[in-house]
Design a protein around this motif. Structure first.
Motif, short mmCIF file in Angstrom:
data_model
loop_
_atom_site.label_atom_id
_atom_site.label_comp_id
_atom_site.label_asym_id
_atom_site.label_seq_id
_atom_site.Cartn_x
_atom_site.Cartn_y
_atom_site.Cartn_z
N VAL A 17 0.76 -1.16 0.10
CA VAL A 17 0.19 -0.03 0.08
C VAL A 17 0.71 1.22 0.04
O VAL A 17 1.85 1.32 0.97
N ILE A 18 0.89 2.06 -0.99
CA ILE A 18 1.68 3.43 -1.12
C ILE A 18 0.50 4.34 -0.82
O ILE A 18 -0.64 4.43 -1.28
N SER A 54 -3.91 1.38 13.56
CA SER A 54 -4.78 0.05 13.87
C SER A 54 -4.86 -0.73 12.74
O SER A 54 -4.93 -2.02 12.72
N ILE A 55 -4.92 -0.17 11.62
CA ILE A 55 -5.22 -0.97 10.44
C ILE A 55 -3.87 -1.51 10.17
O ILE A 55 -3.90 -3.04 9.70
N LYS A 56 -2.81 -0.78 10.12
CA LYS A 56 -1.23 -1.46 10.08
C LYS A 56 -1.26 -2.57 10.84
O LYS A 56 -0.61 -3.97 10.50
N ALA A 59 3.21 -4.47 2.96
CA ALA A 59 4.09 -3.42 3.02
C ALA A 59 3.66 -2.02 3.05
O ALA A 59 3.05 -1.63 2.09
N TRP A 60 3.95 -1.17 3.95
CA TRP A 60 3.14 -0.13 3.95
C TRP A 60 4.43 1.27 3.53
O TRP A 60 5.36 1.14 4.30
N ASP A 70 6.70 1.47 6.76
CA ASP A 70 7.77 0.47 6.62
C ASP A 70 8.88 0.99 5.65
O ASP A 70 10.06 0.83 5.79
N LYS A 71 8.53 1.83 4.88
CA LYS A 71 9.62 2.51 3.81
C LYS A 71 8.87 3.87 3.41
O LYS A 71 7.70 3.81 3.24
#
Length: 206
Positions: A61-62, A77-79, A86-87, A104-105
């Motif tokens: 998800v970008i 919460s969603i994460k 990968a966020w 995450d990145k």
């Protein structure tokens, strides 16, 4: 949704939360040059992510970080619930460091196309490796007993005597263990046994 698909190729499911149509199309163009096969979904809000994940098993998800600026609790919460994703934050304006730390990145609009494409391709390889591990055939109870004995340093004869089986059967079990785990060395099998909770590290150290 834009799709780049080939038979028998792993498809990366990517969702993008970006309000700017121009930026979204730019990202789409960069992703199309990755050489990877993907499905691209455009999100209008954070609330869509969980339902889309259930339907499409999202890998990446970008997000434009400004879209979570006043919704950090919801995003966290969603994460937390969707740990397989990968966020990635896509940044082109000033963003507070605390907000960036939630991802995450981070990729920047000033990053080269090559670096962004390299990141996507590495993610595909990691997903493929993870998929292979998940599909790995489990060890049988007897193979698990043999594995524990191997880790303990027993020879084939000692394992045979301990489990009341023939040496030929021990060798057969060892072959099956190596095929299923992809590991042949005692050190590698020890790490495998510990990480899969087949043995306790304290027992091995003793």
């Amino acid at each position: 949704m834009r799709t780049k698909n080939r038979l028998n190729k792993r498809i990366l499911n990517i969702a993008v939360l970006e309000p700017s149509q121009i930026i979204f199309e730019g990202l789409t163009n960069i992703l199309s040059k990755s050489g990877c096969y993907f499905k691209l979904f455009r999100l209008d809000s954070l609330a869509e992510i969980e339902n889309l994940y259930k339907a499409e098993k999202l890998n990446l998800v970008i997000i434009n970080p400004t879209q979570i600026q006043n919704r950090t609790r919801e995003f966290t919460s969603i994460k937390k619930n969707l740990t397989e994703i990968a966020w990635v934050g896509f940044v082109y304006t000033f963003i507070d460091n605390h907000l960036l730390s939630l991802f995450d990145k981070i990729i920047h609009i000033t990053d080269s196309q090559e670096s962004i494409v390299d990141f996507i391709c590495r993610l595909v390889k990691e997903e493929h490796h993870s998929s292979q591990l998940n599909e790995q055939e489990p060890l049988t109870d007897r193979e698990t007993e043999v594995l524990k004995s191997i880790v303990a340093g027993l020879s084939n004869k000692e394992i045979a005597d301990k489990l009341f089986i023939s040496i030929h059967t021990v060798i057969s079990h060892r072959k099956n263990i190596s095929q299923k785990t992809g590991i042949k060395s005692q050190a590698g099998l020890t790490i495998y046994a510990i990480s899969n909770k087949i043995i306790q590290i304290e027992d091995y150290q003793s």
